[in-house]
Design a protein around this motif. Structure first.
Motif, PDB file in Angstrom:
ATOM      1  N   ALA A   1       0.747  -1.329   0.059  1.00 29.77           N
ATOM      2  CA  ALA A   1       0.047   0.000  -0.107  1.00 29.77           C
ATOM      3  C   ALA A   1       0.819   1.310  -0.068  1.00 29.77           C
ATOM      4  CB  ALA A   1      -1.114  -0.103   1.329  1.00 29.77           C
ATOM      5  N   LEU A   2       2.197   1.188   0.370  1.00 27.77           N
ATOM      6  CA  LEU A   2       3.056   2.188   0.468  1.00 27.77           C
ATOM      7  C   LEU A   2       4.195   2.257  -0.538  1.00 27.77           C
ATOM      8  CD1 LEU A   2       3.692   2.559   4.420  1.00 27.77           C
ATOM      9  CD2 LEU A   2       1.891   3.805   3.098  1.00 27.77           C
ATOM     10  N   ARG A   3       3.907   1.472  -1.746  1.00 27.40           N
ATOM     11  CA  ARG A   3       4.708   1.463  -2.782  1.00 27.40           C
ATOM     12  C   ARG A   3       4.993   2.939  -3.498  1.00 27.40           C
ATOM     13  NH1 ARG A   3       4.357  -2.172  -8.392  1.00 27.40           N
ATOM     14  NH2 ARG A   3       6.570  -2.535  -8.636  1.00 27.40           N
ATOM     15  N   GLY A   4       5.967   3.082  -3.703  1.00 30.65           N
ATOM     16  CA  GLY A   4       6.235   4.572  -4.329  1.00 30.65           C
ATOM     17  C   GLY A   4       6.320   5.413  -3.126  1.00 30.65           C
ATOM     18  N   GLY A   5       6.414   5.252  -1.923  1.00 28.59           N
ATOM     19  CA  GLY A   5       6.707   6.215  -0.677  1.00 28.59           C
ATOM     20  C   GLY A   5       8.122   6.600  -0.813  1.00 28.59           C
TER      21      GLY A   5
ATOM     22  N   PRO B   1      15.160  -1.450  -6.293  1.00 29.18           N
ATOM     23  CA  PRO B   1      14.509  -0.346  -5.274  1.00 29.18           C
ATOM     24  C   PRO B   1      14.088   0.572  -5.955  1.00 29.18           C
ATOM     25  CG  PRO B   1      16.484  -1.456  -4.127  1.00 29.18           C
ATOM     26  CD  PRO B   1      16.630  -1.733  -5.435  1.00 29.18           C
ATOM     27  N   PHE B   2      12.936   1.294  -5.309  1.00 27.28           N
ATOM     28  CA  PHE B   2      12.510   2.732  -5.848  1.00 27.28           C
ATOM     29  C   PHE B   2      13.409   3.684  -6.002  1.00 27.28           C
ATOM     30  CE2 PHE B   2       9.360   6.296  -5.240  1.00 27.28           C
ATOM     31  CZ  PHE B   2       9.138   6.576  -6.590  1.00 27.28           C
ATOM     32  N   ILE B   3      13.603   4.361  -7.348  1.00 27.74           N
ATOM     33  CA  ILE B   3      14.753   5.076  -7.556  1.00 27.74           C
ATOM     34  C   ILE B   3      14.807   6.420  -6.756  1.00 27.74           C
ATOM     35  CG2 ILE B   3      15.097   4.282  -9.839  1.00 27.74           C
ATOM     36  CD1 ILE B   3      13.883   6.812 -10.987  1.00 27.74           C
ATOM     37  N   LEU B   4      13.685   6.980  -6.236  1.00 27.35           N
ATOM     38  CA  LEU B   4      13.315   8.409  -5.750  1.00 27.35           C
ATOM     39  C   LEU B   4      13.647   8.356  -3.900  1.00 27.35           C
ATOM     40  CD1 LEU B   4      10.327   9.919  -7.098  1.00 27.35           C
ATOM     41  CD2 LEU B   4      12.648  10.135  -8.072  1.00 27.35           C
ATOM     42  N   SER B   5      13.719   7.047  -3.607  1.00 30.51           N
ATOM     43  CA  SER B   5      14.053   7.047  -2.093  1.00 30.51           C
ATOM     44  C   SER B   5      15.265   6.111  -1.708  1.00 30.51           C
ATOM     45  CB  SER B   5      12.785   6.244  -1.687  1.00 30.51           C
ATOM     46  OG  SER B   5      12.686   5.068  -2.024  1.00 30.51           O
ATOM     47  N   THR B   6      15.647   5.234  -2.284  1.00 27.69           N
ATOM     48  CA  THR B   6      16.629   4.276  -1.917  1.00 27.69           C
ATOM     49  C   THR B   6      18.197   4.378  -2.496  1.00 27.69           C
ATOM     50  OG1 THR B   6      15.037   2.786  -1.239  1.00 27.69           O
ATOM     51  CG2 THR B   6      17.237   1.981  -1.349  1.00 27.69           C
ATOM     52  N   PRO B   7      18.989   4.878  -1.837  1.00 28.75           N
ATOM     53  CA  PRO B   7      20.452   5.154  -2.470  1.00 28.75           C
ATOM     54  C   PRO B   7      20.951   3.737  -2.684  1.00 28.75           C
ATOM     55  CG  PRO B   7      20.401   5.357  -0.180  1.00 28.75           C
ATOM     56  CD  PRO B   7      18.976   5.578  -0.382  1.00 28.75           C
TER      57      PRO B   7
ATOM     58  N   SER C   1       6.330  -5.128 -16.470  1.00 26.69           N
ATOM     59  CA  SER C   1       7.257  -5.513 -15.075  1.00 26.69           C
ATOM     60  C   SER C   1       8.412  -4.870 -14.952  1.00 26.69           C
ATOM     61  CB  SER C   1       7.216  -7.097 -15.379  1.00 26.69           C
ATOM     62  OG  SER C   1       7.885  -7.397 -16.425  1.00 26.69           O
ATOM     63  N   TRP C   2       9.201  -4.445 -15.996  1.00 26.89           N
ATOM     64  CA  TRP C   2      10.787  -4.070 -15.828  1.00 26.89           C
ATOM     65  C   TRP C   2      10.582  -2.635 -15.387  1.00 26.89           C
ATOM     66  CZ3 TRP C   2       8.390  -4.509 -20.586  1.00 26.89           C
ATOM     67  CH2 TRP C   2       8.380  -3.304 -21.499  1.00 26.89           C
ATOM     68  N   GLN C   3       9.672  -1.964 -14.938  1.00 29.20           N
ATOM     69  CA  GLN C   3       9.662  -0.558 -14.748  1.00 29.20           C
ATOM     70  C   GLN C   3       9.288  -0.409 -13.193  1.00 29.20           C
ATOM     71  OE1 GLN C   3       6.829   0.893 -17.385  1.00 29.20           O
ATOM     72  NE2 GLN C   3       8.307   0.480 -19.349  1.00 29.20           N
ATOM     73  N   GLY C   4       9.207  -1.164 -12.160  1.00 32.27           N
ATOM     74  CA  GLY C   4       8.869  -1.100 -11.008  1.00 32.27           C
ATOM     75  C   GLY C   4       9.765  -0.108 -10.394  1.00 32.27           C
ATOM     76  N   HIS C   5      11.091  -0.146 -10.468  1.00 24.72           N
ATOM     77  CA  HIS C   5      12.143   0.731  -9.706  1.00 24.72           C
ATOM     78  C   HIS C   5      11.977   2.093 -10.156  1.00 24.72           C
ATOM     79  CE1 HIS C   5      13.973   0.051 -13.759  1.00 24.72           C
ATOM     80  NE2 HIS C   5      14.894   0.826 -13.480  1.00 24.72           N
ATOM     81  N   VAL C   6      11.344   2.334 -11.002  1.00 25.50           N
ATOM     82  CA  VAL C   6      11.125   3.875 -11.471  1.00 25.50           C
ATOM     83  C   VAL C   6       9.573   4.154 -11.363  1.00 25.50           C
ATOM     84  CG1 VAL C   6      10.972   5.600 -13.560  1.00 25.50           C
ATOM     85  CG2 VAL C   6      12.780   3.793 -13.193  1.00 25.50           C
ATOM     86  N   MET C   7       8.621   3.407 -11.639  1.00 27.60           N
ATOM     87  CA  MET C   7       7.097   3.678 -11.634  1.00 27.60           C
ATOM     88  C   MET C   7       6.656   3.363 -10.223  1.00 27.60           C
ATOM     89  SD  MET C   7       6.821   4.909 -14.544  1.00 27.60           S
ATOM     90  CE  MET C   7       4.957   5.316 -14.318  1.00 27.60           C
ATOM     91  N   ALA C   8       6.900   2.206  -9.750  1.00 27.47           N
ATOM     92  CA  ALA C   8       6.605   1.836  -8.484  1.00 27.47           C
ATOM     93  C   ALA C   8       4.736   1.808  -8.414  1.00 27.47           C
ATOM     94  CB  ALA C   8       6.940   2.882  -7.301  1.00 27.47           C
ATOM     95  N   THR C   9       3.996   1.801  -9.373  1.00 29.90           N
ATOM     96  CA  THR C   9       2.632   1.738  -9.594  1.00 29.90           C
ATOM     97  C   THR C   9       2.262   0.310  -9.433  1.00 29.90           C
ATOM     98  OG1 THR C   9       3.042   1.657 -12.077  1.00 29.90           O
ATOM     99  CG2 THR C   9       2.638   3.610 -10.983  1.00 29.90           C
ATOM    100  N   THR C  10       0.989   0.370  -8.844  1.00 27.74           N
ATOM    101  CA  THR C  10       0.012  -1.053  -8.598  1.00 27.74           C
ATOM    102  C   THR C  10      -1.153  -0.759  -8.974  1.00 27.74           C
ATOM    103  OG1 THR C  10       1.373  -1.520  -6.809  1.00 27.74           O
ATOM    104  CG2 THR C  10      -0.793  -2.762  -6.958  1.00 27.74           C
TER     105      THR C  10
END
Length: 529
Positions: A65-69, A177-183, A484-493
């Motif tokens: 539920a917090l994907r992309g946070g 990991p999501f690109i906007l949050s995880t180094p 499927s290959w875009q989750g690290h950038v998009m983080a959408t569900t």
């Protein structure tokens, strides 16, 4: 891998992650003004929060539920490395942090003291970090603001290429990991190199996808030691994996590569829009880097969001790109960094365009057209849709533009003629203002205000209005981060009950009722004529 002088090719599933202080690089953390603001207002507080309580971040990162946070997805056992990264940023990026503080101080001064009278007395009061880099001005409503002299900021201490590095590895298909949050910390099997993004060795490496080189040449070009050369060898193969039909001999072709990426071709020209391309060729359900033509004459960038100007893909293609066509910014607006300056600073040949500027090529032309909405009502001019005419067909590249004023498209048709195919984005319930722009805001906004200002494309009615005014024969809706290959950038569900998908179904139904061919794209598609 063999001897250092044997011919080798770069594997198709070799990836590059460009990093800035170990965060995945996108425009707002590379362009120096915006990078300073995001570092001070978003990234440092994010790392501080993680160091204080890693368990909260890990729990949130594993909550669908917090994907992309904005949560750091790094195991607690490495929290000391995150603390070291944070300490290093505070120590080594003092100029950037001071610049961000100066922006906040100057903005507050103008808000409190600039009342419509002469602004000259304010220049001596500016914080030293801003001297020589800004101009003060009123708008016609007597609201004072600062204009940043952006080319000069790139030459100032605020822009430090020493922040840049890259990680090279093989795409395993496991979501990153999501690109906007995880180094990105050092990892086993990942080659960490302290190279700036315009380092010529990177072009030498990625050119080896289409032409052979040797491990010895690559070692020299990338300045590797023995251990790094051994790691690089795992990214190489003794044969290329290029698709035999990546070029065409006659007519025209458009291929959909996922998200908002199209490849438009004739025998004489190749054009790619918003390149965001899979490197994982194991599945057979998508076009990948292997399917691209060897030479790309033009790359069209519609806007600066992280899913449309994907540096990971662009750097991998730089050695074969003729020019990148980008919309011109408003020059010096805090929320509207120059895409042209950003790409020039990292080694690209750039053509900047305003609305209705044309880029001609043999057998056709590219025309920049207006892009409405999708930027949370911020004054952002660096966004463009495009009309591409080639091989006798006309395609409207609509990106995430919203049909909030359909009369615009009546003018476009009147100016440029009928459209055959329209490609539209329908992420019509996008993220709120603060999700992407919080780091740039110099005055807090309420949650209610932020939630009212979405990063949204067209809904069903707006998309129908666009089609009606353009008089287009065919409508194609981009996938919205569903691949499927875009989750690290998009983080959408999404689920079948998601509002956006229901709006797409409604629009396709409208198209069917009105004799228009329509389709919701996913993974790959090809059109030939």
């Amino acid at each position: 891998m063999g001897l250092p002088d044997e011919p080798v090719f770069l594997r198709s599933n070799a990836i590059i992650e460009p990093l800035v202080d170990r965060f995945f690089a996108w425009m707002h953390i590379v362009a120096p003004v915006q990078a300073s603001m995001n570092l001070a207002n978003l990234q440092v507080p994010l790392l501080e929060s993680y160091v204080q309580n890693p368990q909260v971040h890990l729990a949130a990162s594993n909550n669908p539920a917090l994907r992309g946070g904005y949560f750091v997805n790094i195991e607690e056992s490495r929290s000391n490395e995150v603390a070291e990264l944070l300490d290093g940023i505070k120590r080594d990026r003092a100029d950037m942090l001071a610049f961000a503080a100066a922006v906040a101080e100057a903005e507050a001064m103008l808000e409190q003291q600039a009342s419509g009278f002469d602004l000259t007395p304010f220049y001596p009061k500016l914080p030293a970090a801003l001297n020589g880099l800004v101009e003060l001005a009123y708008d016609t409503n007597n609201q004072a603001s600062m204009r940043y002299i952006e080319p000069l900021v790139y030459t100032s201490p605020v822009y430090d290429r020493g922040r840049q590095s890259v990680q090279l590895s093989l795409d395993t298909g496991v979501e990153r990991p999501f690109i906007l949050s995880t180094p990105r910390l050092p990892m086993p099997g990942v080659l960490d190199l302290p190279l700036h993004f315009d380092h010529p060795g990177l072009d030498t490496l990625f050119a080896a996808r289409t032409a052979p080189t040797t491990l010895g040449r690559l070692r020299e070009a990338l300045e590797l030691n023995d251990a790094q050369a051994a790691q690089l060898a795992t990214l190489l193969s003794d044969a290329p994996s290029l698709s035999p039909d990546r070029h065409i001999e006659n007519g025209g072709r458009i291929r959909y590569f996922g998200h908002a990426c199209l490849v438009l071709q004739t025998p004489d020209v190749a054009i790619v829009t918003d390149p965001f391309i899979s490197t994982d060729n194991r599945h057979g359900d998508r076009y990948t880097i292997d399917d691209l033509p060897d030479r790309i004459d033009y790359v069209l960038i519609t806007h600066g969001h992280q899913d449309h100007i994907v540096l990971e893909t662009l750097i991998a293609l730089r050695s074969r790109i003729g020019a990148v066509v980008v919309p011109r910014s408003s020059r010096g607006n805090l929320c509207d960094p120059s895409i042209g300056l950003y790409l020039k600073a990292i080694g690209f040949n750039v053509i900047e365009v305003d609305d209705f500027d044309e880029v001609p090529f043999a057998g056709g032309r590219i025309v920049a057209t207006p892009f409405l909405g999708e930027h949370s009502d911020l004054d952002i001019r660096a966004k463009s849709t495009f009309l591409v005419q080639l091989a006798g067909a006309t395609a409207f590249i609509g990106a995430d533009s919203s049909g909030i004023d359909p009369v615009l498209y009546r003018y476009i048709k009147g100016h440029l003629g009928k459209v055959d195919m329209a490609f539209l984005g329908m992420e019509c319930d996008g993220a709120p203002l603060t999700w992407l722009y919080q780091g740039l805001l110099t005055r807090p906004v309420t949650k209610k205000m932020s939630d009212s200002r979405k990063l949204s494309g067209s809904n069903a009615k707006q998309a129908a209005d666009i089609m009606r005014e353009l008089d287009a024969d065919e409508a194609y809706i981009y996938a919205m981060g569903e691949e499927s290959w875009q989750g690290h950038v998009m983080a959408t569900t999404y689920t079948e009950d998601t509002y956006q998908l229901k709006q797409i179904d409604e629009f396709i139904g409208w198209c069917t009722d009105n004799g228009i061919t329509a389709e919701h794209l996913f993974n790959q598609r090809e059109w030939r004529w």
